[in-house]
Design a protein around this motif. Structure first.
Motif: not given
Length: 475
Positions: A154-174
């Motif tokens: 998957l591709v987003v607009n920069n690497n910070a966004a890639a990390v943000l999306l990954s953690l938001s989708a996989l680890a929110v609240g944990r």
């Protein structure tokens, strides 16, 4: 020849209307809008007044301001005003991935594909077989999977966004466990801990700045833990009395406890840089082979493509990212897709990629090649400038920049310039403010033009700019 004091010199500055009647400016009025010529005249006259007022000279020859020279300055000023705000420059700084100068230069293949897609309609999100709506990421997914060995991408607009999306989708609240020595800050004061907080997960630090062990991660795992995160310290190194956990051990520990193993490679590379004499930089393929569930990296650094945040890894994880509402906000446009696809295709040819991707070509060019460019430039400048400056080819070191290879000193050759009629800082300013700005560096009371970051087709423009900056008086 008479002499003028400051007030008399100021009185000699012609009026705007007088200059507009000069024949030398008539062609300008035919080429560009009148308002630009007016602005150019006024700005030039303001500079002349300021130069007189701030000069230490008390007396001036009565012919100190020849009309021909003044009109040339106006013409140059109008050219600068006509130029778009965002424009090309020549990077003679020796920083290959200069963040402030746009990082990686795109390949000719990427530029061609970008122009084709930008020049008309394109199949961005349509399935040509069914005629139904498709998915934009299909244009690069297969390439990324083939090159990295990952199941999905998957591709987003920069690497910070890639990390943000990954953690938001996989680890929110944990909880997400990270070594204290890997909590990096990247350019623009963006910090990994802050990105993690913004994602909604809870950061758990383990270890110390210089030493972290597997037992530190193990002791921190709780029922609230979602993932173990490894962050490559791509823009700095901790050296000396150090210890870190390998990605293989981290993956093993994570999977033993049914946790995710994530890695942020930062710059990221698809080739082994040690092949061209540089330090080994962890590759995306190595992270995937180690079993990482997700790996994120940049598109516009060592990869040599456009700005993008690339995510590769397990399909189950990527499926969750694709359903997250943040993806819409972080998605890339058709131009980025076009340039990225073309860049990735170059990596399919492992031998030619070193010459066809500009950043790899700059990294791998030999000192002999750079020396040849430096000697040619030095000889031309000596012939054209005469005794206005001293020129010399010197040994020096370039750097990768862009948060990559922080300890690497890359051998290079520079042309050092010591001007005799103006200061080094003034010469640097003139080069930066020219029609084609030149960015160099100053060291040892010399202006250094680093030829490792200058492309062959820029040498003529670079020489012209240096000659103009050294010869133009009062600019």
């Amino acid at each position: 020849m008479g002499l003028l004091n400051k007030q008399e010199a100021l009185a000699r500055i012609p009026q705007v209307d007088q200059l507009l009647q000069d024949e030398a400016l008539h062609s300008l009025l035919e080429e560009v809008p009148r308002y630009l010529v007016l602005d150019g005249v006024r700005l030039t006259l303001q500079k002349v007044r300021r130069e007189i007022l701030t000069s230490e000279d008390l007396w001036y020859p009565d012919d100190f301001l020849p009309r021909e020279s003044l009109c040339r300055r106006i013409q140059e000023q109008v050219r600068l005003l006509s130029r778009p705000s965002l424009h090309g420059v020549i990077n003679a700084s020796g920083v290959l991935l200069h963040t402030n100068l746009g990082r990686a230069v795109l390949s000719s293949a990427a530029i061609s594909q970008l122009v084709e897609v930008a020049s008309g309609y394109a199949n961005v999100e349509i399935d040509e077989h069914s005629g139904e709506r498709g998915e934009r990421y299909t244009h690069v997914r297969e390439l990324l999977c083939r090159l990295s060995g990952a199941e999905d991408a998957l591709v987003v607009n920069n690497n910070a966004a890639a990390v943000l999306l990954s953690l938001s989708a996989l680890a929110v609240g944990r909880q997400v466990i990270v070594s204290r020595g890997e909590q990096v800050e990247v350019g623009g004061a963006f910090r990994v801990p802050e990105v993690m907080r913004q994602s909604g997960c809870h950061l758990v630090e383990v270890g110390t700045t210089n030493r972290t062990y597997l037992r530190d991660y193990l002791a921190a795992i709780t029922s609230e833990t979602a993932a173990l995160l490894k962050v490559h310290t791509s823009n700095y190194r901790v050296i000396g009395f150090t210890a870190e956990v390998s990605r293989e051990d981290l993956v093993s520990l994570a999977h033993q406890h049914s946790l995710l193993a994530l890695e942020d490679l930062g710059s990221g590379t698809l080739v082994d840089l040690s092949h061209c004499g540089l330090s080994h930089e962890p590759t995306v393929q190595e992270a995937i082979r180690a079993g990482m569930d997700l790996v994120t990296f940049s598109g516009d650094k060592l990869l040599g493509g456009p700005q993008a945040g690339i995510i590769v890894g397990k399909k189950a994880c990527l499926d969750r990212l694709k359903l997250h509402p943040l993806l819409r906000a972080l998605r890339i446009d058709k131009l980025t897709l076009a340039a990225l696809e073309a860049t990735l295709r170059l990596y399919l040819d492992e031998e030619q990629v070193w010459q066809r991707v500009p950043v790899l070509r700059l990294l791998s060019q030999s000192v002999a090649e750079i020396t040849d460019k430096a000697e040619k430039l030095c000889q031309e400048l000596q012939q054209r400038v005469g005794d206005r400056a001293e020129f010399k080819v010197e040994e020096d070191y370039a750097v990768a920049g862009g948060g990559a290879l922080p300890l690497e000193e890359i051998p290079t050759r520079v042309v050092s310039v010591v001007p005799r009629e103006i200061s080094v800082s003034r010469l640097d300013e003139r080069l930066r403010l020219g029609f084609k700005p030149i960015f160099s560096r100053i060291a040892r009371e010399r202006l250094l033009l680093d030829l490792r970051t200058v492309f062959d087709n820029e040498l003529s423009e670079l020489a012209d700019a240096v000659v103009f900056a050294l010869k133009e008086q009062g600019s």
